[in-house]
Design a protein around this motif. Structure first.
Motif, mmCIF file in Angstrom:
data_model
loop_
_atom_site.group_PDB
_atom_site.id
_atom_site.type_symbol
_atom_site.label_atom_id
_atom_site.label_comp_id
_atom_site.label_asym_id
_atom_site.label_seq_id
_atom_site.Cartn_x
_atom_site.Cartn_y
_atom_site.Cartn_z
ATOM 1 N N GLN A 192 -0.924 0.413 10.839
ATOM 2 C CA GLN A 192 -1.837 0.323 9.709
ATOM 3 C C GLN A 192 -3.004 -0.634 9.881
ATOM 4 O O GLN A 192 -4.189 -0.269 9.891
ATOM 5 N N ARG A 240 2.980 -7.034 5.084
ATOM 6 C CA ARG A 240 3.478 -6.415 6.052
ATOM 7 C C ARG A 240 2.902 -7.220 7.275
ATOM 8 O O ARG A 240 1.802 -6.837 8.007
ATOM 9 N N ASP A 275 0.033 5.166 13.763
ATOM 10 C CA ASP A 275 -0.575 5.289 12.384
ATOM 11 C C ASP A 275 -1.450 4.247 12.118
ATOM 12 O O ASP A 275 -0.865 2.977 11.962
ATOM 13 N N PHE A 314 0.743 -1.237 -0.001
ATOM 14 C CA PHE A 314 0.110 0.020 -0.020
ATOM 15 C C PHE A 314 0.781 1.120 -0.119
ATOM 16 O O PHE A 314 0.607 2.482 -0.002
HETATM 17 C C1 LIG Z 1 6.962 6.634 5.979
HETATM 18 S S1 LIG Z 1 5.729 5.781 6.831
HETATM 19 C C2 LIG Z 1 5.906 5.408 8.353
HETATM 20 C C3 LIG Z 1 7.285 4.720 9.058
HETATM 21 C C4 LIG Z 1 7.333 3.560 8.524
HETATM 22 N N1 LIG Z 1 8.061 3.290 7.412
HETATM 23 C C5 LIG Z 1 6.312 2.344 8.787
HETATM 24 O O1 LIG Z 1 5.674 2.148 7.789
HETATM 25 O O2 LIG Z 1 6.114 2.104 9.838
HETATM 26 C C6 LIG Z 1 4.349 6.890 6.838
HETATM 27 C C7 LIG Z 1 2.974 6.579 7.064
HETATM 28 O O3 LIG Z 1 2.148 6.986 5.832
HETATM 29 C C8 LIG Z 1 1.039 6.033 5.763
HETATM 30 N N2 LIG Z 1 1.166 5.688 4.252
HETATM 31 C C9 LIG Z 1 1.788 5.090 3.670
HETATM 32 N N3 LIG Z 1 1.311 4.833 2.294
HETATM 33 C C10 LIG Z 1 -0.041 5.311 2.360
HETATM 34 C C11 LIG Z 1 -1.105 5.336 1.502
HETATM 35 N N4 LIG Z 1 -1.067 4.747 -0.006
HETATM 36 N N5 LIG Z 1 -2.228 5.707 1.967
HETATM 37 C C12 LIG Z 1 -2.505 6.237 3.263
HETATM 38 N N6 LIG Z 1 -1.402 6.286 4.197
HETATM 39 C C13 LIG Z 1 -0.418 5.627 3.743
HETATM 40 C C14 LIG Z 1 1.194 4.973 6.592
HETATM 41 O O4 LIG Z 1 0.301 4.991 7.793
HETATM 42 C C15 LIG Z 1 2.810 5.031 7.334
HETATM 43 O O5 LIG Z 1 2.610 4.785 8.599
#
Ligand SMILES: C[S@@+](CC[C@H](N)C(=O)[O-])C[C@H]1O[C@@H](n2cnc3c(N)ncnc32)[C@H](O)[C@@H]1O
Ligand code: SF4
Length: 455
Positions: free
Chosen positions: A169, A181, A206, A63
């Protein structure tokens, strides 16, 4: 009781407005020399907000919409550290790095995919380059709980990190398998406990709704499990499905995605659930405990929106460091190269890795102010606005005010001569409400494949 059915029609593509104009308007007509000139002429009395992009992850969550480099190679990470250091050295030539730093954020990718020793070197170089951190600076890191050890947490806290954000998530195994994941509850619980043990005072978790195989029942369980972690803040993102931009999303079978009515039911339940359990909603996708400084800031009209979400720290110039990072100064946005080769080549040539951006016109600035004010504080003081820009709001935005009528009728917003106010329900659809003020939106209206859906 909210009649959610009637809001399903708002499920249409739209930006998330972490910036205005949005990143798709950035172009290379903003050239390098102008950017350097802007950096060199920044107002030194304004504090700095620093964003570092640490892009590596070991494996792809299907995702994921973030800018990620997948690798398991140690030398790639070491090489990136070298380039970050040189980028900071070049930056120092064009920016007064002795200015106060009020915010530092490590984003990713997964910053904690760098080990404690590597993170320690990065932080030391940052402090050497930017020696004036404010005592109350907000220092934060995004963390994948599957990649966190005690040495990393100890190091971060010793270096002033006071906020962490954990990605979870969803807790459901079927969902986790479908998005590639696997992250059992205990892994996240241990990470949260570790952060608490070392005295981190703000822990965010998140979640994403709209993922494959999610149902009302499965997400209910995810919410209950999340609550047991007792986070200070929560982000519950609407899954942004943009497979035409992100290859890994093509591995998701679209027939397994929940439909808009299921998603709205999930969202409604999520709001009731967290509000019934001691949290308050903030904006379209955040929750926090009522004593959180974010709410105090809303009362004072001082909440700000940035690329990481909401913050109480406004009025700073944002410097983005590392691949794909976005910076923001008064009247411009600037973005670094997205491809590692280009990023490295620029730095090898002794230049900042600036690729593109936008210099705001007066109309952009006016619209930016309206959109950001409504997205952050959910109200706009029209009189203040008119005296600031020396214009008649009703005349300047006559079409936009007409376009707001349908939202007024749905009681999502109220408009009078003094103010625009978004209702509590309206905060969930605030992207739709601000969209009429986006001058670039018309140009994209014909293309469904630009933005993700708002619901
Ligand atoms: C860089 S990541 C957080 C840190 C780490 N990489 C992790 O996944 O635990 C940032 C956040 O963006 C959100 N995210 C990533 N892709 C997304 C999508 N396609 N739509 C909505 N939220 C998204 C997720 O909730 C994720 O935790
Ligand atoms: S969601 Fe986080 S861990 Fe997963 S690929 Fe994206 S950045 Fe990496």
């Amino acid at each position: 009781m909210l009649d959610f059915e009637k809001y399903i029609k708002y499920s249409k593509p739209g930006p998330r407005y972490t910036s205005y104009p949005t990143a798709i308007e950035f172009s290379d007509s903003y050239d390098y020399e102008t950017y350097i000139n802007n950096l060199e002429n920044q107002d030194d009395t304004r504090p700095l907000s620093l964003y570092f992009h640490l892009p590596f992850c070991r494996s792809a969550c299907y995702f994921c919409g973030c800018n990620v480099v997948f690798t398991s190679k140690e030398d790639k990470k070491e090489r990136y550290i070298d380039y970050l250091f040189t980028e900071m050295d070049i930056l120092k030539k064009h920016l007064n790095t002795n200015r106060e730093v009020m915010q530092l954020h490590f984003g990713g990718g997964t910053p904690t995919f760098f080990n404690a020793e590597q993170l320690g070197r990065i932080i030391a170089k940052i402090k050497d380059t930017f020696p004036n951190f404010r005592e109350d600076a907000e220092v934060s890191c995004e963390i994948d709980p599957r990649f966190l050890d005690e040495d990393q947490m100890k190091l971060m806290v010793a270096n002033g990190f006071n906020r962490v954000s954990f990605g979870q998530q969803d807790f459901d195994e079927k969902v986790q398998t479908a998005v590639h994941r696997i992250q059992p509850y205990d892994i996240t619980k241990d990470a949260v406990d570790l952060a608490r043990k070392y005295g981190i005072d703000s822990i965010n978790v998140d979640l994403i709704y709209g993922l494959p195989f999610q149902t009302f029942e499965t997400f209910k369980k995810t919410l209950e499990m999340t609550l047991t972690l007792d986070p200070d803040r929560l982000a519950v993102f609407n899954y942004a499905h943009v497979p035409w931009l992100k290859k890994t999303m093509r591995k998701i079978d679209e027939t397994t995605l929940p439909t808009p009515d299921v998603k709205l039911n999930i969202l409604k339940y999520t709001i009731d659930f967290f509000e019934g359990n001691g949290y308050k909603m903030i904006g379209m996708d955040h929750f926090a405990k009522p004593d959180d400084e974010l709410f105090l800031a809303i009362d004072k009209g001082e909440l700000h929106r940035n690329f990481q979400g909401y913050t109480t720290k406004g009025g700073a110039d944002l410097i983005g460091i590392g691949i794909t990072s976005i910076g923001e100064g008064v009247g411009y946005y600037a973005q670094n190269y997205k491809e590692m080769n280009d990023y490295e080549a620029a730095i090898d040539a002794g230049k900042l890795p600036f690729e593109r951006g936008i210099v705001l016109t007066q109309d952009d600035k006016i619209r930016q102010d309206v959109i950001m004010e409504l997205m952050s504080n959910f109200k706009l003081d029209i009189k203040r606005f008119e005296s600031l820009y020396d214009l008649s709001f009703k005349e300047y935005f006559s079409d936009e005010i007409k376009a707001l009528k349908e939202f007024e009728e749905a009681e999502l917003v109220s408009v009078n001569d003094e103010s625009i106010e978004v209702s509590h329900t309206g905060t969930m659809l605030v992207r739709n409400i601000v969209m009429p003020f986006d001058a670039y939106m018309k140009a994209h209206a014909s293309s469904a494949k630009t933005f993700s859906k708002t619901v």
